[in-house]
Design an enzyme around this catalytic site. Structure first.
Site, PDB file in Angstrom:
ATOM      1  N   LYS A   1      -0.510   4.435  -0.179  1.00 29.48           N
ATOM      2  CA  LYS A   1      -0.969   5.111   0.390  1.00 29.48           C
ATOM      3  C   LYS A   1      -0.530   6.795  -0.611  1.00 29.48           C
ATOM      4  CE  LYS A   1      -0.261   3.177   4.581  1.00 29.48           C
ATOM      5  NZ  LYS A   1       0.286   3.620   6.452  1.00 29.48           N
TER       6      LYS A   1
ATOM      7  N   SER B   1       3.408  -2.461  10.051  1.00 30.50           N
ATOM      8  CA  SER B   1       4.765  -2.722  10.191  1.00 30.50           C
ATOM      9  C   SER B   1       5.743  -4.277   9.870  1.00 30.50           C
ATOM     10  CB  SER B   1       5.166  -2.329  11.540  1.00 30.50           C
ATOM     11  OG  SER B   1       5.197  -0.886  12.175  1.00 30.50           O
TER      12      SER B   1
ATOM     13  N   GLU C   1      -7.045   4.394   8.215  1.00 32.38           N
ATOM     14  CA  GLU C   1      -6.869   5.931   8.106  1.00 32.38           C
ATOM     15  C   GLU C   1      -8.104   6.301   6.714  1.00 32.38           C
ATOM     16  OE1 GLU C   1      -3.153   5.127   5.615  1.00 32.38           O
ATOM     17  OE2 GLU C   1      -1.940   4.592   7.889  1.00 32.38           O
TER      18      GLU C   1
ATOM     19  N   HIS D   1      -9.549   0.789   4.800  1.00 30.04           N
ATOM     20  CA  HIS D   1      -8.147   0.972   6.249  1.00 30.04           C
ATOM     21  C   HIS D   1      -8.717   2.312   6.789  1.00 30.04           C
ATOM     22  CE1 HIS D   1      -3.985   1.980   6.709  1.00 30.04           C
ATOM     23  NE2 HIS D   1      -3.699   1.262   6.019  1.00 30.04           N
TER      24      HIS D   1
ATOM     25  N   ASN E   1       0.597  -1.285   0.204  1.00 35.17           N
ATOM     26  CA  ASN E   1      -0.175  -0.314  -0.057  1.00 35.17           C
ATOM     27  C   ASN E   1       1.381   1.470   0.297  1.00 35.17           C
ATOM     28  OD1 ASN E   1      -1.756   2.297   0.756  1.00 35.17           O
ATOM     29  ND2 ASN E   1      -2.315   1.163   2.974  1.00 35.17           N
TER      30      ASN E   1
ATOM     31  N   GLY F   1       2.473   1.656  10.966  1.00 34.43           N
ATOM     32  CA  GLY F   1       3.418   2.835  10.664  1.00 34.43           C
ATOM     33  C   GLY F   1       3.607   2.780  11.713  1.00 34.43           C
TER      34      GLY F   1
ATOM     35  N   GLU G   1      -5.599  -5.758  10.034  1.00 32.52           N
ATOM     36  CA  GLU G   1      -4.639  -4.628  10.513  1.00 32.52           C
ATOM     37  C   GLU G   1      -4.263  -4.426  11.865  1.00 32.52           C
ATOM     38  OE1 GLU G   1      -2.420  -3.316   6.971  1.00 32.52           O
ATOM     39  OE2 GLU G   1      -4.128  -1.807   7.007  1.00 32.52           O
TER      40      GLU G   1
HETATM   41  C1  PEP Z   1      -0.479  -0.081   5.816  1.00 30.64           C
HETATM   42  O1  PEP Z   1      -0.913   1.360   5.187  1.00 30.64           O
HETATM   43  O2  PEP Z   1      -1.736  -1.022   5.531  1.00 30.64           O
HETATM   44  C2  PEP Z   1       0.137  -1.059   7.002  1.00 30.64           C
HETATM   45  C3  PEP Z   1       0.620  -2.224   7.350  1.00 30.64           C
HETATM   46  O3  PEP Z   1       1.746   0.159   6.998  1.00 30.64           O
HETATM   47  P1  PEP Z   1       2.824  -0.283   7.276  1.00 30.64           P
HETATM   48  O4  PEP Z   1       3.296  -1.748   7.403  1.00 30.64           O
HETATM   49  O5  PEP Z   1       3.588   1.322   7.450  1.00 30.64           O
HETATM   50  O6  PEP Z   1       2.773  -0.342   9.451  1.00 30.64           O
END
Ligand code: PEP
Length: 245
Positions: free
Chosen positions: A11, A214, A98, A96, A9, A174, A168
């Site tokens: 973003k 992460s 976010e 997601h 992703n 992040g 997630e």
């Molecule tokens: C994501 O944006 O779905 C995500 C898991 O980000 P990160 O890997 O940076 O934690």
């Protein structure tokens, strides 16, 4: 047998030229990755250019969101599923954290977006996961079950099989703080059991459930060893071709 998916992703990162350069760099690095499906999700503006560059390769292109509507119309700023397909995408990320936290994507909206994606033949990658407060209060499974119930409301088992879920935990996105393989496995097993109860055993055993939060080259192997983890949705570590591959 569930074929793993490794999805990146991107973003709101990368101008068109940067996105095409990253996709071009990734192509040879994953050309022999037949053991998994590779998906990248560039920003809307770069979808067509990246999909054109990756045509004929084993890398699928995904959007990061879509409109809940299935008819073209006066929806300023929205992008319809058929437009996403037209740009060369096969997948779309939905719900997601976010988007849930910053742009009002409720479970009801997620449900409409899943229907729209399925209507246009896109594979939805549907994100669910609890916040740290919810986990600390012992409510992680309850929160995830509610998200599942509302996001997948009134879908059939055959529709659910066409979805990819991404667990997630919000506290791991992040932050550099990954769920342990045991924590992730426990939730993935819970999700699969929930699907078996609400839909059927075939949907539960065929459904691919990705872990996100992460994920990095250093922790992916341990996570992938867990029985119910069928791949990863990768944010930060997907921005650079070497680390993603
Ligand atoms: C994501 O944006 O779905 C995500 C898991 O980000 P990160 O890997 O940076 O934690």
């Amino acid at each position: 047998m569930r074929k793993p998916i490794i999805a990146g992703n991107w973003k709101m990162f990368k101008l068109i030229s940067d996105a095409v350069a990253a996709a071009t760099a990734l192509k040879p690095l994953v050309a022999n990755a037949n053991h998994c499906e590779v998906v990248i999700a560039p920003p809307f503006t770069a979808l067509k250019a990246v999909a054109d560059r990756l045509e004929g390769s084993n890398i699928h292109v995904s959007a990061q969101d879509l409109a809940p509507e299935i008819k073209h119309g006066a929806h300023t700023g929205e992008v319809c599923g058929d437009m996403i397909k037209d740009a060369g995408c096969s997948h779309v990320i939905i719900g997601h954290s976010e988007r849930r936290a910053m742009y009002g994507d409720t479970d009801a909206v997620v449900n409409r977006k899943i229907r729209a994606a399925l209507h246009f033949g896109l594979t939805p990658i549907v994100c669910i996961g609890e916040t740290l407060d919810e986990r600390d209060a012992g409510n992680a499974e309850k929160v995830v079950a509610t998200q599942l119930a509302q996001s997948l409301a009134e879908l059939t088992a055959s529709e659910v099989i066409r979805i990819v879920l991404a667990y997630e935990p919000v506290w791991a996105i992040g932050t550099g703080r990954t769920a342990t393989p045991e924590q992730a496995q426990q939730m993935h097993a819970f999700i699969r059991q929930w699907i078996a109860q609400q839909f059927d055993a075939t949907a539960a055993s065929d459904l691919r459930i990705l872990y996100g939060g992460s994920v990095k080259p250093e922790n992916i192997s341990d996570l992938m060893r867990a029985a119910d983890i069928d791949g990863a949705l990768v944010g930060g570590a997907s921005l650079e071709a070497e680390s993603f591959s």
